[in-house]
Design a protein around this motif. Sequence first.
Motif, PDB file in Angstrom:
ATOM      1  N   ASP A 175      62.386  -2.286  77.861  1.00 34.42           N
ATOM      2  CA  ASP A 175      62.928  -3.008  79.029  1.00 34.42           C
ATOM      3  C   ASP A 175      63.244  -2.036  80.163  1.00 34.42           C
ATOM      4  OD1 ASP A 175      62.906  -5.512  77.738  1.00 34.42           O
ATOM      5  OD2 ASP A 175      64.914  -5.175  76.909  1.00 34.42           O
ATOM      6  N   PHE A 176      63.786  -0.866  79.822  1.00 35.93           N
ATOM      7  CA  PHE A 176      64.113   0.125  80.847  1.00 35.93           C
ATOM      8  C   PHE A 176      62.845   0.553  81.586  1.00 35.93           C
ATOM      9  CE2 PHE A 176      64.604   4.509  82.307  1.00 35.93           C
ATOM     10  CZ  PHE A 176      65.695   4.365  83.136  1.00 35.93           C
ATOM     11  N   LEU A 177      61.782   0.842  80.829  1.00 31.90           N
ATOM     12  CA  LEU A 177      60.519   1.239  81.466  1.00 31.90           C
ATOM     13  C   LEU A 177      59.962   0.112  82.330  1.00 31.90           C
ATOM     14  CD1 LEU A 177      58.739   3.227  78.621  1.00 31.90           C
ATOM     15  CD2 LEU A 177      59.712   4.127  80.735  1.00 31.90           C
ATOM     16  N   LEU A 178      60.037  -1.116  81.826  1.00 30.13           N
ATOM     17  CA  LEU A 178      59.542  -2.254  82.605  1.00 30.13           C
ATOM     18  C   LEU A 178      60.342  -2.447  83.886  1.00 30.13           C
ATOM     19  CD1 LEU A 178      58.770  -4.822  79.757  1.00 30.13           C
ATOM     20  CD2 LEU A 178      57.118  -3.549  81.178  1.00 30.13           C
ATOM     21  N   SER A 179      61.625  -2.102  83.862  1.00 31.88           N
ATOM     22  CA  SER A 179      62.435  -2.234  85.073  1.00 31.88           C
ATOM     23  C   SER A 179      61.994  -1.259  86.158  1.00 31.88           C
ATOM     24  CB  SER A 179      63.924  -2.023  84.754  1.00 31.88           C
ATOM     25  OG  SER A 179      64.226  -0.654  84.559  1.00 31.88           O
ATOM     26  N   LEU A 180      61.246  -0.245  85.769  1.00 33.20           N
ATOM     27  CA  LEU A 180      60.778   0.771  86.717  1.00 33.20           C
ATOM     28  C   LEU A 180      59.314   0.589  87.109  1.00 33.20           C
ATOM     29  CD1 LEU A 180      62.354   3.920  85.010  1.00 33.20           C
ATOM     30  CD2 LEU A 180      63.267   2.622  86.934  1.00 33.20           C
ATOM     31  N   ASP A 182      57.659  -1.135  89.306  1.00 33.67           N
ATOM     32  CA  ASP A 182      57.323  -1.051  90.730  1.00 33.67           C
ATOM     33  C   ASP A 182      57.363   0.394  91.212  1.00 33.67           C
ATOM     34  OD1 ASP A 182      56.977  -3.786  90.798  1.00 33.67           O
ATOM     35  OD2 ASP A 182      58.972  -4.182  91.633  1.00 33.67           O
ATOM     36  N   LYS A 183      58.361   1.128  90.765  1.00 31.80           N
ATOM     37  CA  LYS A 183      58.463   2.546  91.134  1.00 31.80           C
ATOM     38  C   LYS A 183      57.323   3.356  90.530  1.00 31.80           C
ATOM     39  CE  LYS A 183      63.451   2.590  91.779  1.00 31.80           C
ATOM     40  NZ  LYS A 183      64.739   3.113  91.341  1.00 31.80           N
ATOM     41  N   ILE A 184      56.958   3.029  89.299  1.00 34.89           N
ATOM     42  CA  ILE A 184      55.844   3.720  88.643  1.00 34.89           C
ATOM     43  C   ILE A 184      54.547   3.425  89.379  1.00 34.89           C
ATOM     44  CG2 ILE A 184      54.465   3.832  86.527  1.00 34.89           C
ATOM     45  CD1 ILE A 184      57.134   3.269  84.998  1.00 34.89           C
ATOM     46  N   ALA A 185      54.334   2.151  89.730  1.00 36.18           N
ATOM     47  CA  ALA A 185      53.118   1.774  90.462  1.00 36.18           C
ATOM     48  C   ALA A 185      53.073   2.472  91.825  1.00 36.18           C
ATOM     49  CB  ALA A 185      53.058   0.260  90.634  1.00 36.18           C
ATOM     50  N   ALA A 186      54.198   2.525  92.523  1.00 33.11           N
ATOM     51  CA  ALA A 186      54.238   3.193  93.829  1.00 33.11           C
ATOM     52  C   ALA A 186      53.948   4.691  93.676  1.00 33.11           C
ATOM     53  CB  ALA A 186      55.607   2.991  94.482  1.00 33.11           C
ATOM     54  N   TYR A 187      54.477   5.295  92.648  1.00 31.17           N
ATOM     55  CA  TYR A 187      54.221   6.705  92.410  1.00 31.17           C
ATOM     56  C   TYR A 187      52.736   6.951  92.138  1.00 31.17           C
ATOM     57  CZ  TYR A 187      54.318  11.264  90.101  1.00 31.17           C
ATOM     58  OH  TYR A 187      54.092  12.558  89.741  1.00 31.17           O
TER      59      TYR A 187
END
Length: 192
Positions: A175-180, A182-187
């Motif tokens: 869940d923690f990774l999934l919450s990020l 959008d940030k991962i995709a932007a990176y």
Amino acid sequence: MEKFKTIHSQFVPLAIEHVDTDQIIPARFLKATDRLGFGENLFRDWRYYSNGKPIEGFVLNDTQYSGQILVAGQNFGCGSSREHAAWAIADAGFRVVISSFFADIFKNNALNNGLLPVQVSEKFLKKIFLLGNQATLTIDLEKQTVQIDATGETTHFDINPYKKTCLINGFDDIDFLLSLKDKIAAYETARR
């Protein structure tokens, strides 16, 4: 997982030291792989005779004690590394376990399963054990404090910042990774 909010509750005092995971949930009950149903066998050999009759005098069989907080003696969760111990405690309705020392593997299993292990000093633990059966405690995860409500006395506890974030948000590791995402995709987009 359920989000962890401030817990204000009565507590169940288990004034026994060196409680191992085989006492928390005996090995003969480790046949399931989901987290439900273990609470009924929490401390099975201390709670019930072999015929299933409750043992009078054991704290979990005493109706004067209740709440979402289990207060235990030093060295709680020692022994084998069974995750089922955390499952059983949580399934029995506890959100917090307080002790003056936790076995590392139990502590990590508890945090991974939405159960907050709160380590306090021996001195503070003794003060909790001296409280009456209707006494309440307040556990504030955000502030990382335990308060004895009757006296207002408070102590601080440590917690891994990542695990604190997960508990407050009701996240497991995925869940923690999934919450990020959008940030991962932007990176990833920025690095193409």
